[in-house]
Design a protein around this motif. Structure first.
Motif, PDB file in Angstrom:
ATOM      1  N   SER A 145       0.828  -1.207   0.000  1.00  0.00           N
ATOM      2  CA  SER A 145       0.000   0.000   0.000  1.00  0.00           C
ATOM      3  C   SER A 145       0.859   1.252   0.000  1.00  0.00           C
ATOM      4  CB  SER A 145      -0.927  -0.004   1.217  1.00  0.00           C
ATOM      5  OG  SER A 145      -1.843  -1.092   1.161  1.00  0.00           O
ATOM      6  N   LYS A 146       1.957   1.213   0.747  1.00  0.00           N
ATOM      7  CA  LYS A 146       2.878   2.349   0.785  1.00  0.00           C
ATOM      8  C   LYS A 146       3.347   2.709  -0.628  1.00  0.00           C
ATOM      9  CE  LYS A 146       7.650   3.358   2.031  1.00  0.00           C
ATOM     10  NZ  LYS A 146       8.913   2.801   2.591  1.00  0.00           N
ATOM     11  N   HIS A 147       3.596   1.677  -1.447  1.00  0.00           N
ATOM     12  CA  HIS A 147       4.111   1.884  -2.803  1.00  0.00           C
ATOM     13  C   HIS A 147       3.020   1.804  -3.872  1.00  0.00           C
ATOM     14  CE1 HIS A 147       8.304   1.902  -1.519  1.00  0.00           C
ATOM     15  NE2 HIS A 147       8.062   0.842  -0.783  1.00  0.00           N
ATOM     16  N   MET A 148       1.767   1.919  -3.456  1.00  0.00           N
ATOM     17  CA  MET A 148       0.616   1.902  -4.378  1.00  0.00           C
ATOM     18  C   MET A 148       0.593   0.636  -5.235  1.00  0.00           C
ATOM     19  SD  MET A 148      -0.033   5.870  -5.521  1.00  0.00           S
ATOM     20  CE  MET A 148       1.436   6.070  -6.517  1.00  0.00           C
ATOM     21  N   TRP A 149       1.080  -0.470  -4.687  1.00  0.00           N
ATOM     22  CA  TRP A 149       1.012  -1.782  -5.345  1.00  0.00           C
ATOM     23  C   TRP A 149       1.495  -1.718  -6.794  1.00  0.00           C
ATOM     24  CZ3 TRP A 149       0.445  -5.817  -2.263  1.00  0.00           C
ATOM     25  CH2 TRP A 149      -0.175  -5.610  -1.018  1.00  0.00           C
ATOM     26  N   GLU A 150       2.672  -1.093  -6.972  1.00  0.00           N
ATOM     27  CA  GLU A 150       3.172  -0.867  -8.328  1.00  0.00           C
ATOM     28  C   GLU A 150       3.848  -2.097  -8.940  1.00  0.00           C
ATOM     29  OE1 GLU A 150       7.376   1.201  -6.877  1.00  0.00           O
ATOM     30  OE2 GLU A 150       5.717   2.444  -7.582  1.00  0.00           O
ATOM     31  N   ARG A 151       4.033  -3.150  -8.144  1.00  0.00           N
ATOM     32  CA  ARG A 151       4.660  -4.371  -8.661  1.00  0.00           C
ATOM     33  C   ARG A 151       3.720  -5.563  -8.497  1.00  0.00           C
ATOM     34  NH1 ARG A 151      10.859  -4.074  -6.258  1.00  0.00           N
ATOM     35  NH2 ARG A 151      11.358  -1.960  -7.047  1.00  0.00           N
ATOM     36  N   LEU A 152       3.531  -6.290  -9.581  1.00  0.00           N
ATOM     37  CA  LEU A 152       2.682  -7.473  -9.544  1.00  0.00           C
ATOM     38  C   LEU A 152       3.250  -8.517  -8.583  1.00  0.00           C
ATOM     39  CD1 LEU A 152       0.249  -9.031 -10.657  1.00  0.00           C
ATOM     40  CD2 LEU A 152       1.703  -9.793 -12.558  1.00  0.00           C
ATOM     41  N   GLY A 153       4.581  -8.560  -8.457  1.00  0.00           N
ATOM     42  CA  GLY A 153       5.214  -9.529  -7.566  1.00  0.00           C
ATOM     43  C   GLY A 153       4.745  -9.416  -6.132  1.00  0.00           C
ATOM     44  N   TRP A 154       4.463  -8.197  -5.683  1.00  0.00           N
ATOM     45  CA  TRP A 154       3.991  -8.016  -4.307  1.00  0.00           C
ATOM     46  C   TRP A 154       2.608  -8.632  -4.117  1.00  0.00           C
ATOM     47  CZ3 TRP A 154       5.502  -2.150  -4.498  1.00  0.00           C
ATOM     48  CH2 TRP A 154       6.888  -2.038  -4.397  1.00  0.00           C
ATOM     49  N   ILE A 155       1.778  -8.559  -5.143  1.00  0.00           N
ATOM     50  CA  ILE A 155       0.448  -9.167  -5.075  1.00  0.00           C
ATOM     51  C   ILE A 155       0.570 -10.686  -5.140  1.00  0.00           C
ATOM     52  CG2 ILE A 155      -1.839  -9.260  -6.160  1.00  0.00           C
ATOM     53  CD1 ILE A 155      -1.256  -6.436  -7.247  1.00  0.00           C
ATOM     54  N   CYS A 156       1.531 -11.173  -5.924  1.00  0.00           N
ATOM     55  CA  CYS A 156       1.804 -12.614  -5.972  1.00  0.00           C
ATOM     56  C   CYS A 156       2.230 -13.123  -4.598  1.00  0.00           C
ATOM     57  CB  CYS A 156       2.892 -12.924  -6.995  1.00  0.00           C
ATOM     58  SG  CYS A 156       2.418 -12.660  -8.714  1.00  0.00           S
TER      59      CYS A 156
END
Length: 216
Positions: A79-90
């Motif tokens: 959330s801090k980085h506005m979910w800019e990387r798909l890897g974080w959601i993975c």
């Protein structure tokens, strides 16, 4: 950047990134788990330490956060980085797939006390929407009860999969507004606005003026 500037930067940003010369490995060193700008109640490291679990990594046993704590930390970080990387959601989806014993009522209650329930729900919403992660009924109910989470989720999805050519000032403005909307407590929103007002960047002032006060 001299040593004094390095120290000032670390104190201000709460973290410092190190990258190997060949750029194959990166390491983020954090002073605190929760970013300072969110002004949330802190996660007490001693409490986290008591819940550490041993996991196997490349044939070696290492200590890792308890799944519930790790899920909370990952959602705040994304959330801090506005979910800019798909890897974080993975990471969220895989953690859910491999953690079947999460006490969801306790986790949501803990997130609410800290002030990051919306950030938790947002990460779970994205894992469900993009990767089909399975969520329990209590999480679905909380997401439905918070339209802001759904709105933020759609915005993060658009940013992730649609081309974005925002200028630096436009990015600062967008990030300010997104962080503002992720905050649940009015006192945190006020502190966030005051912090931005003290910045020299003109984009922050524009962002404050464009906030929809009906969301406060």
């Amino acid at each position: 950047m001299n040593d004094k500037e390095h120290i000032a930067r670390i104190k201000d940003s709460n973290e410092y990134s190190l990258i190997t010369k060949n750029c194959n490995v990166s390491l983020d060193i954090h002073q605190e788990i929760i970013p300072k700008q969110f002004k949330l109640l802190p996660l007490i490291f001693d409490d986290l330490w008591e819940r550490f679990e041993a996991v196997s990594l490349a044939g070696t046993k290492v200590l890792n956060f308890h799944p519930e704590d790790l899920l909370l930390i990952l959602c705040v970080h994304g959330s801090k980085h506005m979910w800019e990387r798909l890897g974080w959601i993975c990471d969220i989806a895989e953690l859910l797939r491999n953690s079947q014993d999460i006490d969801w009522a306790q986790l949501i209650d803990k997130a609410r006390i800290i002030g990051c329930e919306r950030m938790l729900l947002l990460g779970l919403f994205l894992a469900k929407t993009i990767l089909g992660a399975s969520l329990p009924p209590i999480v679905h109910q909380r997401i439905i009860a918070d339209p802001e989470t759904q709105s933020l989720g759609k915005q993060m999805y658009f940013r992730l999969f649609c081309e974005n050519n925002s200028s630096t000032s436009g990015f600062i403005q967008e990030k300010f507004i997104v962080n503002f909307r992720m905050m649940e407590r009015i006192e945190n929103k006020i502190i966030h606005c005051r912090m931005m007002e003290r910045l020299e960047a003109g984009g922050a002032t524009i962002a404050i003026e464009t906030i929809d006060t009906s969301r406060v």
